[in-house]
Design a protein around this motif. Sequence first.
Motif, mmCIF file in Angstrom:
data_model
loop_
_atom_site.group_PDB
_atom_site.id
_atom_site.type_symbol
_atom_site.label_atom_id
_atom_site.label_comp_id
_atom_site.label_asym_id
_atom_site.label_seq_id
_atom_site.Cartn_x
_atom_site.Cartn_y
_atom_site.Cartn_z
ATOM 1 N N ILE A 38 48.804 68.385 -13.663
ATOM 2 C CA ILE A 38 49.778 67.298 -13.594
ATOM 3 C C ILE A 38 49.250 66.268 -12.609
ATOM 4 O O ILE A 38 49.104 66.553 -11.413
ATOM 5 N N ALA A 39 48.948 65.081 -13.111
ATOM 6 C CA ALA A 39 48.504 63.987 -12.245
ATOM 7 C C ALA A 39 49.749 63.295 -11.691
ATOM 8 O O ALA A 39 50.756 63.154 -12.385
ATOM 9 N N PHE A 40 49.683 62.883 -10.427
ATOM 10 C CA PHE A 40 50.799 62.134 -9.863
ATOM 11 C C PHE A 40 50.300 60.878 -9.158
ATOM 12 O O PHE A 40 49.155 60.804 -8.710
ATOM 13 N N GLU A 41 51.189 59.897 -9.117
ATOM 14 C CA GLU A 41 50.928 58.659 -8.376
ATOM 15 C C GLU A 41 52.242 58.239 -7.736
ATOM 16 O O GLU A 41 53.295 58.332 -8.362
ATOM 17 N N ILE A 42 52.161 57.822 -6.490
ATOM 18 C CA ILE A 42 53.340 57.361 -5.761
ATOM 19 C C ILE A 42 53.091 55.904 -5.398
ATOM 20 O O ILE A 42 52.070 55.583 -4.782
ATOM 21 N N ASP A 43 54.016 55.030 -5.815
ATOM 22 C CA ASP A 43 53.840 53.620 -5.474
ATOM 23 C C ASP A 43 55.099 53.044 -4.861
ATOM 24 O O ASP A 43 56.195 53.583 -5.004
#
Length: 101
Positions: free
Chosen positions: A81-86
């Motif tokens: 599971i790839a995640f990105e927080i912006d």
Amino acid sequence: MPETSTAFSWEVPADHPAFAGHFPDKPILPGVVLLDRALLLAEAAFPDKTIRQIGNAKFLSPVAPGEHLRFSFRAGVRGSIAFEIDCAGRVVASGSLIPAS
């Protein structure tokens, strides 16, 4: 298996206990708090998966009290599971989570 994705929002509480002493003149949210929130939200997004480990994590920009964060998750064919927080278009962290087999 098709790729799936989902996203969640979170406003960082100005009185979050992690800000105490981190740092008094310019508080920033510790990376471990971002990872903890990412793990909780990933398991909510993919309830059929139990996260076994953090594959990798990059912290790219500090997070201040009261900021609005968007956590995006994407699961691929290999199961990670790839995640990105912006925050308002600024990527603050990214990485991957590895579920149990």
